[in-house]
Motif scaffolding. Structure first.
Motif, short mmCIF file in Angstrom:
data_model
loop_
_atom_site.label_atom_id
_atom_site.label_comp_id
_atom_site.label_asym_id
_atom_site.label_seq_id
_atom_site.Cartn_x
_atom_site.Cartn_y
_atom_site.Cartn_z
N GLY A 28 38.16 2.36 8.28
CA GLY A 28 37.44 1.93 7.08
C GLY A 28 37.86 0.55 6.64
O GLY A 28 37.03 -0.27 6.22
N GLY A 29 39.17 0.25 6.76
CA GLY A 29 39.64 -1.09 6.45
C GLY A 29 39.06 -2.15 7.37
O GLY A 29 38.69 -3.25 6.92
N ILE A 30 38.97 -1.84 8.67
CA ILE A 30 38.37 -2.78 9.62
C ILE A 30 36.90 -3.02 9.27
O ILE A 30 36.41 -4.16 9.30
N MET A 31 36.19 -1.95 8.92
CA MET A 31 34.79 -2.10 8.51
C MET A 31 34.68 -2.97 7.27
O MET A 31 33.75 -3.78 7.14
N GLY A 32 35.66 -2.82 6.35
CA GLY A 32 35.66 -3.69 5.16
C GLY A 32 35.81 -5.14 5.54
O GLY A 32 35.14 -6.03 4.99
N LEU A 33 36.69 -5.45 6.51
CA LEU A 33 36.88 -6.82 6.99
C LEU A 33 35.61 -7.35 7.65
O LEU A 33 35.24 -8.52 7.47
N MET A 34 34.95 -6.50 8.44
CA MET A 34 33.78 -6.94 9.18
C MET A 34 32.56 -7.12 8.28
O MET A 34 31.74 -8.03 8.50
N MET A 35 32.45 -6.30 7.25
CA MET A 35 31.24 -6.28 6.44
C MET A 35 31.39 -6.99 5.10
O MET A 35 30.40 -7.25 4.42
N GLY A 36 32.64 -7.29 4.71
CA GLY A 36 32.86 -7.95 3.43
C GLY A 36 32.23 -9.33 3.38
O GLY A 36 32.41 -10.14 4.30
N THR A 37 31.50 -9.61 2.32
CA THR A 37 30.79 -10.89 2.19
C THR A 37 31.27 -11.62 0.94
O THR A 37 31.00 -11.18 -0.18
N PRO A 38 32.01 -12.73 1.12
CA PRO A 38 32.45 -13.49 -0.05
C PRO A 38 31.27 -14.16 -0.75
O PRO A 38 30.21 -14.37 -0.14
N GLU A 39 31.43 -14.48 -2.01
CA GLU A 39 30.36 -15.10 -2.78
C GLU A 39 29.95 -16.43 -2.14
O GLU A 39 30.78 -17.31 -1.90
N GLY A 40 28.66 -16.54 -1.85
CA GLY A 40 28.14 -17.74 -1.23
C GLY A 40 28.45 -17.87 0.24
O GLY A 40 28.13 -18.89 0.87
N GLY A 41 29.05 -16.84 0.86
CA GLY A 41 29.41 -16.90 2.28
C GLY A 41 28.68 -15.84 3.08
O GLY A 41 27.63 -15.33 2.67
N THR A 42 29.26 -15.51 4.21
CA THR A 42 28.65 -14.52 5.09
C THR A 42 29.73 -13.61 5.64
O THR A 42 30.92 -13.97 5.67
N SER A 43 29.34 -12.43 6.05
CA SER A 43 30.32 -11.48 6.59
C SER A 43 30.69 -11.86 8.02
O SER A 43 29.97 -12.59 8.70
#
Length: 446
Positions: free
Chosen positions: A314-329
């Protein structure tokens, strides 16, 4: 030559594949560094996405634990165990055993992936008990290889999502799909049926060809399924514990619930319904609630890998899918890289390969679809590729690299009593075969 290649694959995996927990930690490290270097995330942002993701699979972890336990307890019921042993007794040779477990797993996973994983594992154990000289790791690997077919079958999450109309479909397809696409155009399309047929024909032959000269015979302690002892019926409480009427009452209530479900939704085998079928069929097969509860206590020992590893995935998925504001995952960045080198002809194959890469880090069909769908489908449309083709390429990529990702093997391994190193060398060969097959189909037939 093929046997030498197989032996080399098995040897390399046994020597160099880390344990599942270490493998997961290495993936976490790679994903974290990639988020910093490729997605432009700050160390704090990436750590935040990882930490939030740790708890994103808790509900799914419980579902997988229940799939393992309820499926295993059902298989241990005397009635079911005897049936599987009789079926396995009809198999006369190790080669036939490998083919039989592959076909059973393929059929089971085509119908429903959770059902297929458990049935394949249990049948592999029955064959190991019955067939003299059968190689146990290859039997288990053959059972797991059937999981390749799941996203082209009736429980494939992406084809089913495509068939479900609504705002979610429009959003996740990047606006390229406005109405639901029936499964006749996805699961039963000519190119998908060719892939399914290629797996049904090729995988049993491939697995039979990998039969080693010196088979690894299963430890009898891993194959015996001790039956729970019933109480002695000396007190009223013990007589109630041993009551078959209470078990039948519970199963009858479940039957009414399942009838209502299938009446409303048709043959919809969602994960919770599969768990319910395993659960109540197991209670019925064991006969009493007490016997079933004791069987659960014994089977629950196999869920250690799920309990430990799923939060970290789940943590790896968070890293892969997390999108910072104005950025991309990170997953979207990797997908865009493949899009940038695509042409109309190569796009379906590259979509398949990119999905396979993302799946190593995001071993969830639904999660991967949420990340890649909004990016991949509009890009395909711009190149003249149908959204249906792009979506199915993502689906098959998601299924493909499960052969080198032990995430989905954990329930199966918990039942058979092996570790990932024992089977992944054989699964690597299945990965190579299926990768060539699926790539050729997407290159030549779509």
């Amino acid at each position: 030559m093929f046997r030498l290649l197989t032996e080399l694959s098995v040897k390399l995996v046994k020597q160099y594949l880390p344990s599942p927990f270490v493998f997961c930690t290495l993936l976490t490290t790679i994903a974290y560094l990639a988020a910093l270097l490729l997605a432009g995330q700050s160390p704090l942002e990436a750590a935040g996405f990882w930490g939030n993701g740790l708890w994103s699979l808790l509900g799914f972890s419980m579902q997988m634990a229940l799939i393992l336990v309820t499926g295993h307890v059902l298989a241990k019921a005397p009635l079911v165990s005897r049936f599987l042993d009789r079926l396995a007794a009809k198999v006369r040779s190790p080669r036939m055993a490998v083919a039989a477990v592959t076909v059973v797993s393929l059929i089971g996973c085509w119908l429903n992936w959770g059902f297929g994983l458990i049935v394949g594992a249990v049948f592999a154990k029955s064959l190991a008990r019955q067939v003299k000289g059968a190689d146990y790791p290859l039997l288990v690997a053959s059972a797991y290889s059937g999981f390749l077919i799941w996203h082209g079958g009736l429980s494939g999450s992406i084809p089913l999502a495509l068939a479900t109309e609504g705002a979610d479909l429009i959003k996740i397809s990047g606006g390229t799909i406005q109405t639901g696409i029936p499964v006749a155009e996805t699961l039963f399309s000519p190119f998908n049926l060719v892939i399914v047929l290629g797996l049904f024909v090729g995988l049993p032959l491939l697995n039979m060809a990998m039969l080693p000269k010196h088979p690894v015979i299963a430890d009898p302690a891993k194959l015996n399924e001790p039956q729970p002892e019933l109480p002695d019926k000396e007190t009223p409480a013990q007589k109630i514990d041993d009551s078959r009427w209470l078990a039948l009452l519970l199963v009858a209530m479940a039957a009414v619930y399942l009838y209502a479900h299938f009446s409303r939704q048709g043959f919809n085998l969602g994960l919770n319904i599969v768990i319910a079928l395993f659960l109540f069929a197991g209670i019925l097969a064991h006969g009493t609630l007490e016997r079933y509860a004791r069987g659960v206590e014994d089977s629950a020992r196999g869920i250690a890998g799920i309990v430990l590893l799923f939060p970290f995935y789940g943590g790896i998925m968070g890293l892969m899918m997390g999108t910072p504001e104005g950025g991309t995952s990170l997953a979207a960045s990797l997908t865009q890289t493949f899009i940038n080198i695509s042409s109309t002809e190569s796009f379906p194959v590259l979509a398949f390969l990119s999905a396979g890469l993302v799946n190593v880090f995001v071993p969830s069909g639904g999660g991967q679809w949420a990340v890649q769908g909004p990016v991949m489908l509009p890009a395909g449309v711009e190149l003249g590729v149908s959204p249906t083709v792009s979506a199915m390429a993502i689906a098959w990529g998601d299924a493909w690299t499960n052969m080198i990702q032990p995430f989905w093997a954990l329930p199966l391994l918990g039942i058979v009593g092996l570790d990932a190193r024992a089977i992944m060398g054989y699964c690597l060969m299945a990965l190579l075969y299926s990768g060539v097959l699926i790539s050729l189909v997407f290159w030549l037939l779509v």
